[in-house]
Every structure is written in C-alpha cells, then in structure tokens.
Design a protein around this motif. Structure first.
Motif, PDB file in Angstrom:
ATOM      1  N   VAL A  47       0.844  -1.198   0.000  1.00  0.00           N
ATOM      2  CA  VAL A  47       0.000   0.000   0.000  1.00  0.00           C
ATOM      3  C   VAL A  47       0.883   1.253   0.000  1.00  0.00           C
ATOM      4  O   VAL A  47       0.610   2.225  -0.701  1.00  0.00           O
ATOM      5  N   GLY A  48       1.967   1.195   0.760  1.00  0.00           N
ATOM      6  CA  GLY A  48       2.897   2.316   0.850  1.00  0.00           C
ATOM      7  C   GLY A  48       3.559   2.657  -0.469  1.00  0.00           C
ATOM      8  O   GLY A  48       3.847   3.828  -0.739  1.00  0.00           O
ATOM      9  N   ILE A  49       3.827   1.647  -1.289  1.00  0.00           N
ATOM     10  CA  ILE A  49       4.408   1.915  -2.610  1.00  0.00           C
ATOM     11  C   ILE A  49       3.492   2.867  -3.380  1.00  0.00           C
ATOM     12  O   ILE A  49       3.947   3.852  -3.962  1.00  0.00           O
ATOM     13  N   PHE A  50       2.203   2.577  -3.343  1.00  0.00           N
ATOM     14  CA  PHE A  50       1.257   3.439  -4.040  1.00  0.00           C
ATOM     15  C   PHE A  50       1.129   4.798  -3.356  1.00  0.00           C
ATOM     16  O   PHE A  50       1.229   5.851  -4.001  1.00  0.00           O
ATOM     17  N   ILE A  51       0.895   4.798  -2.040  1.00  0.00           N
ATOM     18  CA  ILE A  51       0.652   6.044  -1.304  1.00  0.00           C
ATOM     19  C   ILE A  51       1.845   6.989  -1.402  1.00  0.00           C
ATOM     20  O   ILE A  51       1.688   8.177  -1.718  1.00  0.00           O
ATOM     21  N   CYS A  52       3.029   6.472  -1.130  1.00  0.00           N
ATOM     22  CA  CYS A  52       4.228   7.321  -1.146  1.00  0.00           C
ATOM     23  C   CYS A  52       4.578   7.760  -2.558  1.00  0.00           C
ATOM     24  O   CYS A  52       4.973   8.909  -2.780  1.00  0.00           O
ATOM     25  N   GLY A  53       4.421   6.851  -3.517  1.00  0.00           N
ATOM     26  CA  GLY A  53       4.695   7.204  -4.907  1.00  0.00           C
ATOM     27  C   GLY A  53       3.759   8.284  -5.408  1.00  0.00           C
ATOM     28  O   GLY A  53       4.189   9.253  -6.046  1.00  0.00           O
TER      29      GLY A  53
END
Length: 147
Positions: A47-53
């Motif tokens: 999820v963080g890959i998407f959110i941070c990206g």
C-alpha cells in the motif's frame, strides 16, 4: 497517510517523529503471531508503494522528507518478533534511525534505482532489515551469555 498522521509535517526531524508512529503501531501489533504480523507489514509495504509514490508525484519530488509512512513500515520490519519491552523498542528506534539516516549500501542505491514509490519504501525496509539482524543477534547473545 503518507505524512504519518501529520508527523511528517514537523519542522525538524520528520523521519524521527514518523518513526514514533511506528513505535505506537508496534506496541499494538507486538502480541500478534509471526505470520499475521508479517502479512500486515507486507500489506502496509505494498500500500505504501502506491501512497508514497502518488504523494511524491503530486508534490513533484523524489523522496520528500515529509513522507514518513516508509519509516513506520521500516520500523515495524525492524521489530519483527521482538518483545514490546522498553529496551528493545528504544534500541530498535535508535538503530533504525541510524541506518535510515546513514543509508549504507545498498539502501541509497536501491532508493535511486527503484523509482518513486518502490524506492521510498524499500530503502526503509532495508534499514529495518539491518536493524532486525542487529537486534536479534543482540538478543541471542544476551540470552546465551547474560541470562
């Protein structure tokens, strides 16, 4: 969410304050069995890959300091299967922050090569893995030679 409940907006040391969010989450997750804990952290990572990206793209920066969700996940990796005791939490916090700031190989390289979301998340996971190795080694040595 990328701002770590607003801790990323602190005027100084946002990564350190973001890691404190990880400390609180760890406190609640520490009683989980290994597999559920690992699943939750893995989901948070992806999820963080998407959110941070997406957040980095929105502000036009590669890895802005106010994105601290990666520190939260990295700290949870660092504390995998460690007791929720003050000495381990403080040790994990300090060692993780050292690796996250220092960025020994391949942390900085991975951050550069993987791109926005993946690079932002993976460098902190590697810092967490380095911390995990050190803390579990220390725990083993303490249990073997001190206890």
């Amino acid at each position: 969410m990328a701002y770590g409940f607003g801790t990323g907006l602190m005027p100084f040391a946002p990564g350190t304050f973001g890691t404190l969010v990880g400390v609180v989450l760890f406190w609640f997750m520490a009683s989980m069995a290994a597999i559920p804990y690992a699943i939750v952290v893995a989901i948070m990572f992806f999820v963080g890959i998407f959110i941070c990206g997406q957040t980095a793209r929105d502000v036009g920066a590669i890895d802005p300091g106010f994105i601290v969700y990666d520190e939260v996940v990295g700290f949870l990796v660092a504390m995998f299967m460690l007791p929720a005791e003050g000495r381990w939490i403080v040790s994990g916090f300090v060692v993780f922050r050292i690796f996250d700031i220092w960025k020994p190989f391949p942390i900085h390289w991975v951050e550069d090569k993987l791109g926005l979301g993946s690079g932002i998340m993976t460098d902190d996971v590697i810092a967490g893995l380095y911390t995990l190795i050190i803390l579990h080694t220390a725990r083993l040595l303490i249990e073997r030679f001190v206890s």
